[in-house]
Design a protein around this motif. Structure first.
Motif, PDB file in Angstrom:
ATOM      1  N   SER A  87       0.846  -1.194   0.000  1.00 39.30           N
ATOM      2  CA  SER A  87       0.000   0.000   0.000  1.00 39.30           C
ATOM      3  C   SER A  87       0.884   1.248   0.000  1.00 39.30           C
ATOM      4  CB  SER A  87      -0.844   0.022   1.273  1.00 39.30           C
ATOM      5  OG  SER A  87       0.018   0.134   2.398  1.00 39.30           O
ATOM      6  N   ALA A  88       0.230   2.389  -0.258  1.00 42.70           N
ATOM      7  CA  ALA A  88       0.968   3.661  -0.199  1.00 42.70           C
ATOM      8  C   ALA A  88       1.548   3.858   1.204  1.00 42.70           C
ATOM      9  CB  ALA A  88       0.043   4.817  -0.567  1.00 42.70           C
ATOM     10  N   ALA A  89       0.791   3.423   2.227  1.00 40.49           N
ATOM     11  CA  ALA A  89       1.275   3.587   3.608  1.00 40.49           C
ATOM     12  C   ALA A  89       2.575   2.815   3.815  1.00 40.49           C
ATOM     13  CB  ALA A  89       0.201   3.115   4.591  1.00 40.49           C
ATOM     14  N   ASP A  90       2.677   1.632   3.210  1.00 43.36           N
ATOM     15  CA  ASP A  90       3.924   0.856   3.319  1.00 43.36           C
ATOM     16  C   ASP A  90       5.086   1.619   2.675  1.00 43.36           C
ATOM     17  OD1 ASP A  90       2.522  -1.161   4.488  1.00 43.36           O
ATOM     18  OD2 ASP A  90       2.588  -2.538   2.768  1.00 43.36           O
ATOM     19  N   VAL A  91       4.811   2.240   1.525  1.00 43.94           N
ATOM     20  CA  VAL A  91       5.887   2.971   0.834  1.00 43.94           C
ATOM     21  C   VAL A  91       6.296   4.178   1.672  1.00 43.94           C
ATOM     22  CG1 VAL A  91       6.562   4.186  -1.284  1.00 43.94           C
ATOM     23  CG2 VAL A  91       5.059   2.189  -1.434  1.00 43.94           C
ATOM     24  N   VAL A  92       5.308   4.892   2.219  1.00 45.69           N
ATOM     25  CA  VAL A  92       5.613   6.059   3.066  1.00 45.69           C
ATOM     26  C   VAL A  92       6.492   5.614   4.241  1.00 45.69           C
ATOM     27  CG1 VAL A  92       4.631   7.743   4.677  1.00 45.69           C
ATOM     28  CG2 VAL A  92       3.568   7.393   2.441  1.00 45.69           C
ATOM     29  N   ALA A  93       6.060   4.549   4.934  1.00 43.78           N
ATOM     30  CA  ALA A  93       6.808   4.097   6.120  1.00 43.78           C
ATOM     31  C   ALA A  93       8.236   3.711   5.737  1.00 43.78           C
ATOM     32  CB  ALA A  93       6.090   2.916   6.762  1.00 43.78           C
ATOM     33  N   THR A  94       8.392   3.059   4.594  1.00 44.11           N
ATOM     34  CA  THR A  94       9.721   2.591   4.182  1.00 44.11           C
ATOM     35  C   THR A  94      10.618   3.766   3.801  1.00 44.11           C
ATOM     36  OG1 THR A  94       8.661   0.590   3.355  1.00 44.11           O
ATOM     37  CG2 THR A  94      10.918   0.981   2.625  1.00 44.11           C
ATOM     38  N   VAL A  95      10.058   4.694   3.012  1.00 41.15           N
ATOM     39  CA  VAL A  95      10.873   5.831   2.576  1.00 41.15           C
ATOM     40  C   VAL A  95      11.235   6.709   3.779  1.00 41.15           C
ATOM     41  CG1 VAL A  95      10.903   7.916   1.135  1.00 41.15           C
ATOM     42  CG2 VAL A  95      10.022   5.778   0.209  1.00 41.15           C
ATOM     43  N   GLN A  96      10.282   6.881   4.692  1.00 45.28           N
ATOM     44  CA  GLN A  96      10.593   7.673   5.897  1.00 45.28           C
ATOM     45  C   GLN A  96      11.735   7.032   6.690  1.00 45.28           C
ATOM     46  OE1 GLN A  96       6.858   8.141   7.960  1.00 45.28           O
ATOM     47  NE2 GLN A  96       6.410  10.080   6.919  1.00 45.28           N
ATOM     48  N   ALA A  97      11.662   5.719   6.819  1.00 38.23           N
ATOM     49  CA  ALA A  97      12.708   5.016   7.575  1.00 38.23           C
ATOM     50  C   ALA A  97      14.057   5.163   6.867  1.00 38.23           C
ATOM     51  CB  ALA A  97      12.339   3.536   7.731  1.00 38.23           C
ATOM     52  N   CYS A  98      14.047   5.066   5.531  1.00 35.60           N
ATOM     53  CA  CYS A  98      15.296   5.235   4.774  1.00 35.60           C
ATOM     54  C   CYS A  98      15.822   6.656   4.935  1.00 35.60           C
ATOM     55  CB  CYS A  98      15.068   4.945   3.284  1.00 35.60           C
ATOM     56  SG  CYS A  98      14.798   3.206   2.931  1.00 35.60           S
ATOM     57  N   ALA A  99      14.912   7.636   4.861  1.00 37.93           N
ATOM     58  CA  ALA A  99      15.338   9.042   4.980  1.00 37.93           C
ATOM     59  C   ALA A  99      15.963   9.279   6.353  1.00 37.93           C
ATOM     60  CB  ALA A  99      14.147   9.971   4.751  1.00 37.93           C
ATOM     61  N   ASP A 100      15.327   8.761   7.401  1.00 39.81           N
ATOM     62  CA  ASP A 100      15.867   8.949   8.755  1.00 39.81           C
ATOM     63  C   ASP A 100      17.253   8.329   8.885  1.00 39.81           C
ATOM     64  OD1 ASP A 100      13.573  10.230   9.384  1.00 39.81           O
ATOM     65  OD2 ASP A 100      12.677   8.582  10.546  1.00 39.81           O
ATOM     66  N   ALA A 101      17.423   7.162   8.269  1.00 39.85           N
ATOM     67  CA  ALA A 101      18.710   6.443   8.413  1.00 39.85           C
ATOM     68  C   ALA A 101      19.697   6.819   7.315  1.00 39.85           C
ATOM     69  CB  ALA A 101      18.443   4.933   8.385  1.00 39.85           C
ATOM     70  N   ARG A 102      19.274   7.726   6.404  1.00 37.11           N
ATOM     71  CA  ARG A 102      20.091   8.118   5.241  1.00 37.11           C
ATOM     72  C   ARG A 102      20.538   6.890   4.434  1.00 37.11           C
ATOM     73  NH1 ARG A 102      18.626  12.699   6.299  1.00 37.11           N
ATOM     74  NH2 ARG A 102      19.958  14.514   6.590  1.00 37.11           N
ATOM     75  N   VAL A 103      19.585   5.986   4.241  1.00 37.87           N
ATOM     76  CA  VAL A 103      19.859   4.778   3.458  1.00 37.87           C
ATOM     77  C   VAL A 103      19.207   4.945   2.081  1.00 37.87           C
ATOM     78  CG1 VAL A 103      19.253   2.316   3.255  1.00 37.87           C
ATOM     79  CG2 VAL A 103      20.087   3.224   5.422  1.00 37.87           C
ATOM     80  N   PRO A 104      19.938   4.674   1.006  1.00 37.79           N
ATOM     81  CA  PRO A 104      19.338   4.839  -0.324  1.00 37.79           C
ATOM     82  C   PRO A 104      18.261   3.792  -0.595  1.00 37.79           C
ATOM     83  CG  PRO A 104      21.572   3.977  -0.482  1.00 37.79           C
ATOM     84  CD  PRO A 104      21.338   4.240   0.956  1.00 37.79           C
ATOM     85  N   PHE A 105      17.331   4.138  -1.485  1.00 34.80           N
ATOM     86  CA  PHE A 105      16.278   3.181  -1.866  1.00 34.80           C
ATOM     87  C   PHE A 105      16.053   3.247  -3.371  1.00 34.80           C
ATOM     88  CE2 PHE A 105      14.332   7.162  -0.639  1.00 34.80           C
ATOM     89  CZ  PHE A 105      13.497   7.445  -1.699  1.00 34.80           C
ATOM     90  N   VAL A 106      15.586   2.138  -3.900  1.00 32.75           N
ATOM     91  CA  VAL A 106      15.326   2.017  -5.340  1.00 32.75           C
ATOM     92  C   VAL A 106      13.933   1.413  -5.497  1.00 32.75           C
ATOM     93  CG1 VAL A 106      16.064   0.880  -7.488  1.00 32.75           C
ATOM     94  CG2 VAL A 106      17.783   1.611  -5.818  1.00 32.75           C
ATOM     95  N   ALA A 107      13.111   2.022  -6.377  1.00 34.44           N
ATOM     96  CA  ALA A 107      11.792   1.444  -6.653  1.00 34.44           C
ATOM     97  C   ALA A 107      11.925   0.379  -7.733  1.00 34.44           C
ATOM     98  CB  ALA A 107      10.839   2.538  -7.131  1.00 34.44           C
ATOM     99  N   ARG A 108      11.071  -0.620  -7.630  1.00 38.43           N
ATOM    100  CA  ARG A 108      11.026  -1.647  -8.681  1.00 38.43           C
ATOM    101  C   ARG A 108       9.577  -2.016  -8.928  1.00 38.43           C
ATOM    102  NH1 ARG A 108      14.160  -6.722 -10.379  1.00 38.43           N
ATOM    103  NH2 ARG A 108      12.503  -8.176 -10.905  1.00 38.43           N
ATOM    104  N   GLY A 109       9.202  -2.062 -10.225  1.00 38.58           N
ATOM    105  CA  GLY A 109       7.873  -2.531 -10.596  1.00 38.58           C
ATOM    106  C   GLY A 109       7.982  -4.000 -10.976  1.00 38.58           C
ATOM    107  N   SER A 110       7.854  -4.274 -12.296  1.00 37.13           N
ATOM    108  CA  SER A 110       7.936  -5.671 -12.758  1.00 37.13           C
ATOM    109  C   SER A 110       9.361  -6.088 -13.094  1.00 37.13           C
ATOM    110  CB  SER A 110       7.062  -5.864 -14.002  1.00 37.13           C
ATOM    111  OG  SER A 110       5.730  -5.511 -13.730  1.00 37.13           O
ATOM    112  N   GLY A 111      10.293  -5.141 -13.093  1.00 36.80           N
ATOM    113  CA  GLY A 111      11.692  -5.494 -13.387  1.00 36.80           C
ATOM    114  C   GLY A 111      11.955  -5.814 -14.844  1.00 36.80           C
ATOM    115  N   THR A 112      11.179  -5.229 -15.776  1.00 38.71           N
ATOM    116  CA  THR A 112      11.419  -5.483 -17.205  1.00 38.71           C
ATOM    117  C   THR A 112      12.273  -4.397 -17.851  1.00 38.71           C
ATOM    118  OG1 THR A 112       9.477  -4.263 -17.998  1.00 38.71           O
ATOM    119  CG2 THR A 112       9.141  -6.579 -17.412  1.00 38.71           C
TER     120      THR A 112
END
Ligand SMILES: Cc1cc2nc3c(=O)[nH]c(=O)nc-3n(C[C@H](O)[C@H](O)[C@H](O)COP(=O)(O)OP(=O)(O)OC[C@H]3O[C@@H](n4cnc5c(N)ncnc54)[C@H](O)[C@@H]3O)c2cc1C
Length: 485
Positions: A51-76
């Motif tokens: 859900s969008a809430a999962d993405v928000v929680a994950t990105v917030q956690a990455c931002a707080d920890a200054r950890v990079p993140f990459v989005a992936r859809g179907s990987g094509t």
């Protein structure tokens, strides 16, 4: 995993549920590459967002920890855009597959990013509508990936690319804030941030919902397949059709080697001995289509055989060869590079000749299959990795083809994006100042360069991928046109 990632994983398990957080190395390996399989990186951890809430929680956690993140859809993706970061989090949106709304009255559909492209049309068809951008991967690629890549397809000649069909998006900005860009109604006031987001290859945040424009199903569709002795003749016919003021829904070309591959893979039954085939499709009101179809037939007079699809089944057969062409070259070569560049349509015959010369000079075969109508080339450079030196020669040919695209006024990518693969080629098209200016846009969304770092831009600049804020002063800063914050 390092202690920092351990702590992040713990926080994410609490936030999104333990079953959505993968840390087992074998499971992580599933996500080590996208469609460009020769780049491989195992992510530190994967979040399967629901859900969008999962993405928000994950990105917030990455931002707080200054950890990079990459989005992936179907990987094509074919440019390594969804290649993970070894110390980062891969946020997979493929489970976000809800079609929130199909609204034929205002010709809109609202979908989650993991929805497969073709599913949008399937949902809209009962209402008399469809979603026009049709990448050849449309049975598997996701709308989130399409938005990030500004994907095109055979029918984008008439209808435009993804950017012309996205009217709004909910995104999670790189600091974790949920933001809406664009609007359901056209022409929202202010800067076109949605325009900047579409095609930004995951570097400006993650989209969690997209509002798409739907197109009415055409009253009539007519498709022909014309076989020519040479690509010159097919190229000339393409230019003549457009010059005559006809805008077909699609004009696709395949050369002899691409036809050979498609024949071996899917037995599409194209005319024997063709040096090139064109698939031309017209759609729209029946009377207009009939008149223009007659015009197209006369403009293909140099073809030695023309077939007209009698029904949907025959039309599907024409398209089967074209749509399977990338994978089909696996039948005639153990390895291949899918190149993607764009040139002015009128330069097609000349550029195809030059590609032939480069191919002969290096002893490397090149199969050409492409969106001829808008000059978007997909040369498939064939090689055998088992033969010493062949991969290097294929790389050289592939690079030389991009040089040709630039020389003729085109670009290093038509629709597959820059990603990881072509970041090194960006300075061939842009000056350092150009690239710095693009980075300023990125900085405005993502000052800590956490969202898909290492992609699109060759050298980290300003607040790019280097530690610290920026290097040097950008000319736009010196003149007071922009500031870095
Ligand atoms: C056989 C084949 C044929 C193809 N034909 C075409 C074609 O005709 N036209 C064309 O344009 N492309 C084509 N492609 C390339 C590819 O399918 C497209 O680029 C597609 O849009 C990628 O979608 P995806 O869901 O697989 O994205 P992924 O590969 O998972 O990701 C692609 C990029 O999008 C980003 N991303 C993914 N989801 C999100 C999100 N929710 N928010 C923000 N960023 C996100 C990723 O970080 C990455 O940078 C083809 C690929 C294959 C394998």
């Amino acid at each position: 995993m390092g202690a920092g990632i351990d702590a992040l994983a713990e926080r994410l398990r609490d936030a999104v549920g333990a079953d959505r957080v993968l840390t087992d190395r074998q499971e992580l390996r599933t996500y080590e590459c996208d469609g460009l399989a020769h780049y491989k990186v195992i992510p530190a951890l994967v979040v399967l967002a629901g859900s969008a809430a999962d993405v928000v929680a994950t990105v917030q956690a990455c931002a707080d920890a200054r950890v990079p993140f990459v989005a992936r859809g179907s990987g094509t993706g074919l440019s390594g855009g969804a290649l993970p970061h070894a110390e980062g989090v891969l946020i997979v949106t493929s489970q976000m597959r809800r079609i929130v709304e199909v609204a034929p009255d205002d010709e809109r559909a609202v979908v989650e990013p993991g929805v497969i492209n073709l599913q949008v049309s399937k949902a809209a068809t009962p209402h008399g509508y469809y979603y026009a951008p049709d990448p050849s991967s449309q049975q598997i690629c996701s709308i989130g990936g399409n938005v990030a890549e500004n994907s095109g397809g055979a029918h984008c000649l008439k209808y435009g690319f993804t950017t012309n069909h996205v009217v709004g998006a909910q995104i999670v900005a790189p600091d974790g804030e949920l933001v809406r860009l664009g609007a359901r109604a056209p022409d929202a006031p202010g800067y076109d941030l949605l325009g900047a987001f579409v095609g930004s290859e995951g570097t400006l945040g993650i989209t969690t919902e997209v509002t798409l424009r739907l197109v009415r199903l055409p009253e009539s569709v007519r498709t022909l397949l014309a076989a020519f002795e040479t690509t010159d003749q097919a190229g000339a016919a393409t230019s003549a059709i457009i010059a005559a003021g006809v805008v077909p829904a699609a004009v696709e070309m395949m050369d002899a080697l691409a036809i050979e591959a498609a024949e071996a893979a899917v037995s599409c039954g194209y005319p024997r001995g063709a040096g090139a085939v064109l698939i031309v499709e017209l759609d729209g009101p029946a009377a207009e289509v009939e008149a223009q179809f007659a015009q197209v037939l006369s403009l293909c007079a140099e073809a030695f055989e023309i077939r007209i699809a009698a029904d949907d089944a025959e039309r599907a057969l024409f398209w089967k060869g074209r749509k399977s062409a990338f994978a089909a070259v696996g039948r005639i070569s153990p390895d291949y590079i899918v190149q993607d560049g764009v040139i002015p349509r009128t330069a097609l015959p000349e550029v195809l000749h030059r590609i032939g010369e480069v191919s002969a000079a290096h002893g490397v075969r090149v199969a050409n299959v492409f969106h001829a109508g808008d000059g978007n080339l997909h040369p498939l450079v064939l090689f055998d990795d088992g033969v010493a030196g062949e991969a290097e020669r294929a790389e050289a040919v592939s690079g030389a083809i991009l040089d040709l695209c630039i020389e003729y006024g085109g670009s290093i990518t038509g629709e597959h994006g820059v990603g990881m693969d072509k970041a090194k080629h960006m300075p061939r098209m842009f000056t350092d100042d150009d690239l710095d200016t693009m980075q300023l846009v990125r900085c405005a969304f993502d000052p800590h360069a956490l969202s898909n770092p290492g992609k699109v831009f060759p050298t980290p600049r300003l607040c790019g991928e280097v530690p610290g804020r920026h290097r040097g002063t950008h000319p736009a800063q010196e003149t007071g046109l922009a500031e870095i914050f």
